[in-house]
Structures are given as C-alpha cells and as structure tokens.
Design an enzyme around this catalytic site. Structure first.
Site, PDB file in Angstrom:
ATOM      1  N   CYS A 130       0.913  -1.299  -0.021  1.00 16.19           N
ATOM      2  CA  CYS A 130      -0.160  -0.022   0.476  1.00 16.19           C
ATOM      3  C   CYS A 130       1.045   1.349  -0.212  1.00 16.19           C
ATOM      4  CB  CYS A 130      -0.917   0.136   1.144  1.00 16.19           C
ATOM      5  SG  CYS A 130      -0.273  -0.205   3.030  1.00 16.19           S
ATOM      6  N   HIS A 243      -3.040   5.891   4.555  1.00 12.71           N
ATOM      7  CA  HIS A 243      -1.583   6.019   4.859  1.00 12.71           C
ATOM      8  C   HIS A 243      -0.974   7.672   4.080  1.00 12.71           C
ATOM      9  CE1 HIS A 243      -1.266   2.221   5.690  1.00 12.71           C
ATOM     10  NE2 HIS A 243      -0.909   1.491   5.236  1.00 12.71           N
TER      11      HIS A 243
END
Length: 340
Positions: A130, A243
């Site tokens: 990710c 994130h």
C-alpha cells in the site's frame, strides 16, 4: 458479455472494499462469488445493491471463472492462488507472496500498465504494498520529466493496514485512556498505538530495516526503475484509515516546484491540493473513501541541487489495495481478456 469474478477474502477490510469498488466503477460483471474461510461461511457481504453470502474457499471450483481478486494472507494465497491460476482464472493478488517473483508482474496501472501482459507466465498479477502504490503514482510523471536518482521517504501508516484487530486495538486503547479500569494492553502491536507512534512495521531484517521498508525499496525498483535508490522509515500512527508519506526526491535534472505542481495536476490518479496557508493541504481524514492519490506541500529542497519535497496521502484500503486491484482487472480486461 461480462466477466465471472471471484473475490477471495470477501469478509476482510480489503475484500469488502474490492466488492464496493467493483460495484462503484461498474466493472462488467456477469457473475460474482464472494469466498471466505469455512468459519465465515454464509456471512453476508454487500455488492452494490445486492447481498452475497460467502462460499467456502476450500471447496470452490475456479474453473470457468475469469478473474479472482485475492485479499487473504500469503500462507493461504500460496495454497489457493496456484489452483485458481491452473484452472484458467487470472489471479490478482494483494498479498506479498508473488510481488518479487520475476515471472509475476507487479502493477500500478498509472505507472506500468503494460506490465499486465506478463500475466501469461503464471496467470498471476501482483498488487504492490500500500505504501509503495501511492508513492509511485506521484513519482512516475516526475521521473518521466527529470529522472529520479534517489528517494527518501518517511511513512505515517494507519492501523487499517494491519487489519480489523488493529482497528479494534486503537479504538479500545483510546477509550481505555479515559475510562479507568478499561485500559487495554498491546496485543496486535508491540507498543501502545493510541496517542503514540511506532517506528516498526513488519519484521526486522539483519541490516536494521524492517520488511516494510525493504518492500518500498524493492517494489519501487520493480515498478518504476531499477536505477532509483530508495531509503524508507515506516511508522505506524494512531489513524484508522489513510497512509501519509513525507517524500524527498533527488533528480538528475533540475525540476522547478511550479513545473512539478503542473505535471502532477495533469497526471493520472493524482490530485494536487497545495496552498501555502493553514489547511491548504490534505490529511488522511479527507482522503478516506476517495480514489485519488493526493499531493501537497510541494517545495524545492534547498540542500541539494535537484531536489523536491512532497506530502503524499491516500486511502490505503483503496488505492493501496482494493482500488489498485480493480484497476488492474480493468486493464487486464481491456488489453487481454476483452469481454466487457
């Protein structure tokens, strides 16, 4: 005529997002199956306005199905992905199992869509980590213009990257700070995550890097350019979803911050929000549920000749996992399977 699609691990965070995004993007599905482990058999999951009951992965026959989106751990993937691939179903795998296999393409469609055609070697395509996925989306158009020499990245990664148990741990520890007698000791993470940051994601390696930091280095090289040097420090933060990354880039050629901003505004998958004022940037809360990779704080690095700094934020369950997998399926359909 559309596709017969399987979502493996449909009850997990990423599996549920895969189903959501397939429906949102109106992927041409003729038939869909939601698979899970036997203990989750019959669990209901949503696919658009439909409700699906999960089927037993162990008993499922992949023959006749076109695409399988895998959102289970590496151990289970090792067992079931080869079965699906051997049955003629193309596997798009979100685990780390195949990312470093030279016979398996590692794909971020905005960056290296052509690599999808390498699926024929094993009938498998890998989805990147990710934190890597969102970074290379931003780096690719800049690399095309000025050639990247070196990247220094510090990540601020949400707990959803670890899974539901980590989300619960952050929630329960946060409540426990305020309610005497309800304190929660760490179990998912080695230290308390509530009101804290932990400079440790995945296992430690002999050279002092964590596996997450190593992944960012190796995957960036495989996806973007093997000549790029990457060093990372990956940190878990008390954020549920999204994130963030502080990225310093050194180029071979000079790239002005204004030109970089213009390039990124036109780049696929990127959305620039960059005003030099309070709140003129993106934080994880704003990116939740969104497709884009957001870029803010673009500025010249005055300490080197050809350097820029950036702040990159994305929904890790989407671009970092489920969205990227569905985008790979879209490219695969357009360029190879050609049904939808």
């Amino acid at each position: 005529m559309g596709y017969k699609v399987v979502v493996v691990g449909a009850t997990g965070n990423v599996g549920r997002e895969m189903l959501n995004i397939l429906a949102e993007r109106e992927f041409p599905v003729d038939e869909i199956a939601a698979l899970a482990s036997r203990k989750s058999l019959g669990t209901e999951v949503s696919f658009g306005d439909r409700t699906l009951k999960t089927q037993d992965l162990d008993q499922f026959d992949f023959a006749g199905w076109d695409i399988a989106l895998f959102a289970i751990g590496s151990d289970a993937t090792k067992t079931y992905a080869p079965k699906a691939a051997a049955a003629g179903c193309v596997v798009i795998d979100n685990s780390s199992l195949y990312r470093y296999d030279p016979q398996v393409p590692l794909v971020v469609p905005e960056v290296n869509a052509d690599a999808v055609m390498g699926y024929t070697q094993k009938n498998i395509i890998a989805n990147p980590n990710c934190s890597t996925a969102q970074m290379v989306v931003a780096l690719k158009p800049l690399h095309d213009r000025a050639r990247i020499k070196r990247v220094v990245v510090s990540t601020y990664q949400s707990v959803s990257g670890t899974g539901k148990e980590a989300i619960d741990e952050l929630w329960n520890q946060t409540k426990g700070v305020y309610v005497p007698g309800q304190e929660v000791e760490p179990s998912v993470y080695p230290r308390q995550i509530a009101f804290n940051v932990i400079p440790h994601i995945d296992v430690f390696m002999e050279d002092g890097q964590t596996k997450e930091e190593w992944k960012m280095m190796v995957e960036t090289k495989k996806i973007l350019d093997p000549a790029i040097k990457v060093t990372a420090t990956c940190v878990r933060v008390p954020v549920f979803v999204g994130h963030s990354e502080s990225v310093n880039v050194e180029f071979e050629d000079f790239l002005d911050e204004e030109e970089a901003r213009d390039i990124l505004r036109e780049a696929p998958g990127c959305l620039v929000v960059d005003k030099r004022e309070a709140g003129g940037y993106i934080t994880p809360i704003e990116c939740v549920g969104e497709y884009a990779t957001y870029i803010s704080r673009i500025r010249q690095d005055q300490t080197i000749d050809n350097g820029l700094n950036m702040w990159i934020v994305s929904d890790n369950l989407r671009k970092g996992a489920a969205l990227n997998a569905v985008q790979i399926a879209e490219v695969l359909g357009q360029r190879a399977l050609k049904k939808g």
